[in-house]
Motif scaffolding. Structure first.
Motif, PDB file in Angstrom:
ATOM      1  N   HIS A  61     104.009  56.893  31.629  1.00  0.00           N
ATOM      2  CA  HIS A  61     104.533  58.396  31.476  1.00  0.00           C
ATOM      3  C   HIS A  61     105.738  58.736  32.434  1.00  0.00           C
ATOM      4  O   HIS A  61     105.904  59.791  32.589  1.00  0.00           O
ATOM      5  N   HIS A 113     104.428  58.440  25.621  1.00  0.00           N
ATOM      6  CA  HIS A 113     103.895  59.781  25.539  1.00  0.00           C
ATOM      7  C   HIS A 113     105.279  60.558  25.109  1.00  0.00           C
ATOM      8  O   HIS A 113     106.117  60.569  26.147  1.00  0.00           O
ATOM      9  N   HIS A 163      97.429  60.012  19.073  1.00  0.00           N
ATOM     10  CA  HIS A 163      97.228  61.090  20.127  1.00  0.00           C
ATOM     11  C   HIS A 163      98.016  62.475  19.608  1.00  0.00           C
ATOM     12  O   HIS A 163      98.963  62.362  19.337  1.00  0.00           O
ATOM     13  N   VAL A 166      98.575  65.286  21.051  1.00  0.00           N
ATOM     14  CA  VAL A 166      99.940  66.050  21.891  1.00  0.00           C
ATOM     15  C   VAL A 166     101.005  65.174  21.855  1.00  0.00           C
ATOM     16  O   VAL A 166     102.282  66.017  21.672  1.00  0.00           O
ATOM     17  N   GLU A 221      91.829  61.028  22.046  1.00  0.00           N
ATOM     18  CA  GLU A 221      92.439  62.430  22.321  1.00  0.00           C
ATOM     19  C   GLU A 221      93.462  62.928  20.956  1.00  0.00           C
ATOM     20  O   GLU A 221      94.434  63.384  21.182  1.00  0.00           O
ATOM     21  N   GLU A 280      92.030  69.767  21.979  1.00  0.00           N
ATOM     22  CA  GLU A 280      92.548  69.775  23.383  1.00  0.00           C
ATOM     23  C   GLU A 280      93.387  71.322  23.371  1.00  0.00           C
ATOM     24  O   GLU A 280      94.507  71.164  22.366  1.00  0.00           O
ATOM     25  N   TYR A 338      89.385  72.353  28.306  1.00  0.00           N
ATOM     26  CA  TYR A 338      90.428  71.582  28.003  1.00  0.00           C
ATOM     27  C   TYR A 338      90.251  71.046  26.489  1.00  0.00           C
ATOM     28  O   TYR A 338      91.174  71.018  25.685  1.00  0.00           O
ATOM     29  N   CYS A 346      96.720  68.734  32.481  1.00  0.00           N
ATOM     30  CA  CYS A 346      97.630  69.034  31.590  1.00  0.00           C
ATOM     31  C   CYS A 346      97.614  70.290  31.066  1.00  0.00           C
ATOM     32  O   CYS A 346      98.689  71.028  30.640  1.00  0.00           O
TER      33      CYS A 346
END
Ligand code: FUB
Ligand code: ZN
Length: 626
Positions: free
Chosen positions: A124, A174, A257, A259, A309, A325, A373, A393
């Motif tokens: 990240h 990410h 993922h 996001v 996620e 999320e 979350y 986050c």
């Protein structure tokens, strides 16, 4: 089309202004306390002092950056000395922590200075840097303060010195830096950042992937021992988790993922805008359609699975275990705005509205200081919002969205003014080269009646694009002096006329409670219905029913009554009729069919976003149909 600068538009309705005031008075001050108490801020102090141990998760710097971005937006709503002071503190700590070459990431600076840029997929560094850039741009644009922008530029230049064509092939696992570099390019006018963003977006999914080499590097993997588990299937590198499975133009579905996927597509949509890159736009539309027609909860929640996620398979939308999320719904709102700007099609605004009023807003308590979350659509009483998370986050993400809500309600473009969400607002802008004030008065989302007032110095010819919400079945318009009916364009009613200085347009979108069903392929919801009213999805909670909503079956033919409850002031409730099984302690585990008693009941439903504000209790969105 583009949104208005935040300084030029103010939300005036009682619904969103309440959230924006809470943001300034409660949400941001309490988040700052959490950032201090959890060591997030002191990580920057330690990095500046080059001494001390990093505390928390390796991407915690991003929470500080998102918080700073939210503060910048919030301070355009009104002055708040406490928030300004928090922001100033944060900016100073960030400035002090940056290394002379522009690098900044306190996890690596404090604990792994020799391992920078070694595990791009999981560590990240560019993700955090992207949030730094977004904060830098926001603080500069909203407050005219360049300090964070300069830190951002130095970081971006550092990244550009390491990665790019002819340099190292690499992009963050990410996504985030891509969209941030595009923002930085817009604000600075420096095309290098845009080119780098484009190269990162276009390189993702090519083979060999840079992540394959990382997986063979034991030192890189030792930074996060689970690195391979999410990227490899049956011994082969897949990359879906990071949308690295195929080049963007070949994407057909949203994968991995959630996001990450949203942030990736935001950048891609920004890159497609203003070009005639049809293949890119087509890929984005394909993925959007797959997401919103097969993989999205009725609340605008996305990403059903906790294990990645993210996404699983079409129509796999479990209610009780839904991950959904908060950040993913925020990401959907961000992406939806870009798609709307790219296409001008109201269906994107429909989804933005759905997610905003439901899946995003459920992420924060009515008190503004507790968060979800995950946002399930069913609970057996075990869910509860908390003041913070170890992986936090979501809280600053929802804060930056609430601070910048004004971006989603209206846009302007040459001789067009768009109203996407008819919530109350007032703005000052330029349309068709003339200064124009526009005010919307409404009680949205509780009523579909809207009054639009024009405040012009002189008559001005321009086109008003008014979105007809997907839920509106009967729209009535009152525009004195208008003899021609509106045109319809991409889901908008278009009024093309010379507007008089004090013209008033009244609209009634005809908001009525409606039961909706799910596609039968969503096996979970077979025989079930969900209740909606305008943009809001409603839900049943045990504290209103007096029994678990799982026992309830709705009579969808019966009248639905609009009301209120003293437990949730200011909210509209809907009371529906139906039946409930009577739980009997004496009942056998498997009694013969027909022997379980039922009674007729009325059940009060509350807006989904407001559930779980009166203590933990059972909840169900998709109730059985009688
Ligand atoms: O990895 C950074 C953020 O933390 C992601 O966006 C969230 O899903 C959570 O994993
Ligand atoms: Zn989150």
């Amino acid at each position: 089309m583009h949104s208005l600068p935040l300084a030029d538009i103010q939300l005036t309705d009682t619904f969103w202004s309440r959230w924006q005031n809470l943001l300034l008075d409660v949400t941001l001050p309490t988040q700052f306390t959490q950032l201090v108490e959890t060591g997030r801020l002191s990580n920057f102090e330690k990095a500046a002092a080059k001494a001390g141990e990093f505390e928390g998760l390796w991407f915690n710097d991003s929470d500080i950056y998102k918080f700073a971005e939210a503060c910048a937006y919030a301070l355009t709503i009104r002055e708040a000395p406490k928030v300004r002071e928090c922001l100033n503190t944060v900016i100073q700590k960030i400035q002090a922590a940056q290394e002379p070459d522009g690098y900044i990431n306190t996890y690596f600076q404090l604990g792994h200075p020799d391992m920078k840029w070694r595990n791009l997929n999981m560590m990240h560094e560019m993700y955090c840097g992207g949030h730094l850039i977004e904060a830098g741009v926001a603080v500069f644009e909203c407050l005219g303060d360049r300090r964070l922008l300069d830190v951002s530029i130095r970081f971006a230049d550092h990244v550009a010195s390491v990665f790019g064509p002819g340099k190292r092939l690499g992009y963050c696992g990410h996504e985030e830096i891509e969209l941030a570099l595009l923002e930085l390019s817009r604000v600075t006018g420096n095309a290098t950042y845009r080119d780098l963003a484009r190269w990162m977006v276009e390189s993702r999914g090519s083979r060999p992937s840079p992540y394959e080499a990382e997986l063979l590097d034991p030192d890189a993997c030792s930074l996060w021992p689970g690195t391979g588990s999410l990227l490899v299937r049956d011994g082969h590198y897949i990359g879906e988790y990071s949308q690295d499975h195929a080049p963007i133009r070949d994407h057909t579905q949203v994968v991995g993922h959630a996001v990450r996927a949203m942030y990736f597509y935001i950048a891609a949509a920004e890159l497609a805008d203003g070009t005639s890159d049809e293949a890119l736009e087509a890929a984005l539309v394909r993925c959007w359609d797959n997401l919103t027609q097969k993989r999205m909860y009725v609340t605008g929640g996305i990403g059903p699975s906790a294990s990645n996620e993210g996404f699983t398979a079409d129509y796999d939308l479990p209610n009780l275990s839904a991950y959904a999320e908060t950040c993913a719904s925020c990401g959907l709102v961000f992406w939806g705005r870009k798609m709307l700007e790219l296409t001008g099609n109201s269906e994107y605004a429909d989804i933005v509205e759905r997610a905003l009023y439901n899946g995003v807003l459920s992420g924060i308590s009515l008190s503004g200081d507790h968060y979800f979350y995950a946002n399930p659509l069913e609970s057996r009483g075990t869910h509860k919002r908390t003041p913070w998370f170890f992986c936090a986050c979501c809280p600053p993400n929802i804060a930056r969205l609430i601070g910048s809500l004004d971006r989603y309600v209206a846009s302007v473009s040459d001789d067009r003014f768009y109203i996407h969400i008819p919530t109350g607002f007032r703005c000052q802008t330029t349309i068709a080269d003339s200064k124009a004030g526009i005010e919307v008065e409404s009680d949205y989302p509780w009523s579909g009646k809207v009054i639009i007032r024009f405040k012009l110095d002189v008559p001005v010819r321009f086109k008003l694009f008014l979105r007809i919400p997907e839920w509106s079945e009967n729209m009535e318009v009152d525009l004195p002096g208008a003899d021609e009916p509106a045109d319809y364009d991409n889901g908008y009613a278009v009024y093309d006329r010379t507007w008089a200085p004090s013209d008033v347009l009244k609209v009634d979108f005809g908001m009525n409670p409606v039961w909706v069903e799910a596609n039968p392929k969503v096996r979970e919801n077979l025989g079930r219905v969900a209740l909606s009213n305008g943009p809001l999805i409603y839900t049943a909670e045990e504290c209103d029913l007096g029994f678990a909503p799982q026992l309830f079956a709705a009579n969808t033919d019966a009248t639905i009554t609009v009301g209120k409850t003293s437990g949730l002031p200011g909210l509209q409730t809907l009371t529906v009729e139906g039946f409930a099984e009577i739980e009997d302690d004496e009942e056998a585990l498997y009694p013969s069919e027909g022997s379980i008693a039922c009674r007729e009941v009325s059940a009060r439903f509350v807006p989904y976003y407001a559930w779980n504000n009166r203590g933990a209790n059972s909840m169900q969105v998709w109730v059985r149909k009688a």
